[in-house]
Design a protein around this motif. Sequence first.
Motif, PDB file in Angstrom:
ATOM      1  N   THR A  86     -89.919 -39.800   2.098  1.00  0.00           N
ATOM      2  CA  THR A  86     -88.916 -40.818   2.448  1.00  0.00           C
ATOM      3  C   THR A  86     -88.816 -41.825   1.293  1.00  0.00           C
ATOM      4  OG1 THR A  86     -90.547 -42.292   3.438  1.00  0.00           O
ATOM      5  CG2 THR A  86     -89.536 -40.645   4.905  1.00  0.00           C
ATOM      6  N   LEU A  87     -87.832 -42.693   1.387  1.00  0.00           N
ATOM      7  CA  LEU A  87     -87.659 -43.706   0.337  1.00  0.00           C
ATOM      8  C   LEU A  87     -88.867 -44.645   0.282  1.00  0.00           C
ATOM      9  CD1 LEU A  87     -85.837 -44.696  -1.873  1.00  0.00           C
ATOM     10  CD2 LEU A  87     -84.666 -46.155  -0.215  1.00  0.00           C
ATOM     11  N   ASP A  88     -89.354 -45.047   1.460  1.00  0.00           N
ATOM     12  CA  ASP A  88     -90.543 -45.910   1.513  1.00  0.00           C
ATOM     13  C   ASP A  88     -91.725 -45.262   0.810  1.00  0.00           C
ATOM     14  OD1 ASP A  88     -89.543 -48.039   2.759  1.00  0.00           O
ATOM     15  OD2 ASP A  88     -90.540 -47.726   4.702  1.00  0.00           O
ATOM     16  N   GLU A  89     -91.917 -43.974   1.108  1.00  0.00           N
ATOM     17  CA  GLU A  89     -93.050 -43.259   0.506  1.00  0.00           C
ATOM     18  C   GLU A  89     -92.894 -43.201  -1.011  1.00  0.00           C
ATOM     19  OE1 GLU A  89     -93.966 -40.575   4.493  1.00  0.00           O
ATOM     20  OE2 GLU A  89     -92.649 -39.783   2.938  1.00  0.00           O
ATOM     21  N   ARG A  90     -91.661 -42.962  -1.482  1.00  0.00           N
ATOM     22  CA  ARG A  90     -91.463 -42.927  -2.942  1.00  0.00           C
ATOM     23  C   ARG A  90     -91.733 -44.308  -3.549  1.00  0.00           C
ATOM     24  NH1 ARG A  90     -90.103 -40.264  -7.390  1.00  0.00           N
ATOM     25  NH2 ARG A  90     -89.881 -38.276  -6.314  1.00  0.00           N
ATOM     26  N   GLU A  91     -91.189 -45.330  -2.912  1.00  0.00           N
ATOM     27  CA  GLU A  91     -91.347 -46.677  -3.483  1.00  0.00           C
ATOM     28  C   GLU A  91     -92.794 -47.138  -3.456  1.00  0.00           C
ATOM     29  OE1 GLU A  91     -88.342 -48.884  -1.389  1.00  0.00           O
ATOM     30  OE2 GLU A  91     -86.805 -48.379  -2.881  1.00  0.00           O
ATOM     31  N   ASN A  92     -93.584 -46.604  -2.532  1.00  0.00           N
ATOM     32  CA  ASN A  92     -95.011 -46.943  -2.464  1.00  0.00           C
ATOM     33  C   ASN A  92     -95.874 -46.039  -3.337  1.00  0.00           C
ATOM     34  OD1 ASN A  92     -94.594 -49.031  -0.675  1.00  0.00           O
ATOM     35  ND2 ASN A  92     -94.803 -47.704   1.122  1.00  0.00           N
ATOM     36  N   GLY A  93     -95.232 -45.178  -4.121  1.00  0.00           N
ATOM     37  CA  GLY A  93     -95.994 -44.319  -5.022  1.00  0.00           C
ATOM     38  C   GLY A  93     -96.744 -43.191  -4.327  1.00  0.00           C
ATOM     39  N   GLN A  94     -96.286 -42.814  -3.119  1.00  0.00           N
ATOM     40  CA  GLN A  94     -97.013 -41.797  -2.348  1.00  0.00           C
ATOM     41  C   GLN A  94     -96.405 -40.402  -2.446  1.00  0.00           C
ATOM     42  OE1 GLN A  94     -96.285 -44.228   1.258  1.00  0.00           O
ATOM     43  NE2 GLN A  94     -98.386 -43.725   1.801  1.00  0.00           N
ATOM     44  N   THR A  95     -95.352 -40.251  -3.259  1.00  0.00           N
ATOM     45  CA  THR A  95     -94.581 -38.999  -3.224  1.00  0.00           C
ATOM     46  C   THR A  95     -95.466 -37.759  -3.348  1.00  0.00           C
ATOM     47  OG1 THR A  95     -92.620 -40.086  -4.084  1.00  0.00           O
ATOM     48  CG2 THR A  95     -92.717 -37.698  -4.356  1.00  0.00           C
ATOM     49  N   LEU A  96     -96.311 -37.708  -4.383  1.00  0.00           N
ATOM     50  CA  LEU A  96     -97.063 -36.470  -4.615  1.00  0.00           C
ATOM     51  C   LEU A  96     -98.095 -36.226  -3.517  1.00  0.00           C
ATOM     52  CD1 LEU A  96     -97.456 -36.402  -8.514  1.00  0.00           C
ATOM     53  CD2 LEU A  96     -95.626 -35.477  -7.080  1.00  0.00           C
ATOM     54  N   ASP A  97     -98.667 -37.301  -2.969  1.00  0.00           N
ATOM     55  CA  ASP A  97     -99.619 -37.130  -1.853  1.00  0.00           C
ATOM     56  C   ASP A  97     -98.920 -36.542  -0.632  1.00  0.00           C
ATOM     57  OD1 ASP A  97    -101.639 -38.137  -3.356  1.00  0.00           O
ATOM     58  OD2 ASP A  97    -101.548 -40.167  -2.512  1.00  0.00           O
ATOM     59  N   ILE A  98     -97.731 -37.064  -0.336  1.00  0.00           N
ATOM     60  CA  ILE A  98     -96.969 -36.580   0.818  1.00  0.00           C
ATOM     61  C   ILE A  98     -96.591 -35.110   0.619  1.00  0.00           C
ATOM     62  CG2 ILE A  98     -94.727 -36.796   2.017  1.00  0.00           C
ATOM     63  CD1 ILE A  98     -96.656 -38.990   2.815  1.00  0.00           C
TER      64      ILE A  98
END
Length: 249
Positions: free
Chosen positions: A128-140
Amino acid sequence: MTRKLAAGNWKMNGTRAALDDLNAIVSAHGDPGVDILICPPATLLTQAAALTSGKPLDIGAQDCHSYPSGAHTGDISAPMVADAGGRAVIVGHSERRENHNENNDLVRAKAQAANDAGLIAVICIGETLDERENGQTLDIIAEQLKVSTPDTATADNTVIAYEPVWAIGSGKVPSLDQIREVHDFIRKLLIDRFGNSAQGIRILYGGSVKPGNAAEIFAVSNVDGALVGGASLKESDFSPIINALEATA
Ligand code: PGA
């Protein structure tokens, strides 16, 4: 080398009149250099499969239940999709995850059910956008890929679709570097888990793919095609996307 794949997801769009567009897509691509898949709503599966029988275009469903049959009002099973003439099924689309509370475990069970019925599972993952903005993209992505993909996945029975939730239907597309980063990461995770044969598992990009941006997206490493929503509904939009993919094949 595995063929690239242009896949269309019609979502909750299309009555029988939409079969004219399917016909037009078939007519425009008599001998395509890539695989083509259209996933119409379930009501059109049988007719779409009959209409494209023997043609170089496959029909798929947008979802299936994890059980082959039973008391599940409103659902359709993977064997039913296969019986209707489907060759593939999308599982774990973010709209299903969001609207129907589908989690990674359920998505894996659906992918397994699809494979058991002889269907290709197109497994969707994306932040999600929140996850990307929080730097979580690769973990997700790592978690979704790990849990949503069955242990029995192969290049023949599985396609991964990377679809950032914020790019779907929004007209917003990640930068080419962002797409490359995630696709290269997915490829590495697949090879770590399944070995070198995972080079052949197709990784599609999805989210606001249009005729105008397809070519540059298809030039990115480890992008083996696209899962296209809105721009797959009309032959005049989808054909140039297929052509752009063919140009890279
Ligand atoms: P879109 O949808 O191309 O309309 O952004 C893509 C998808 O949801 O698969």
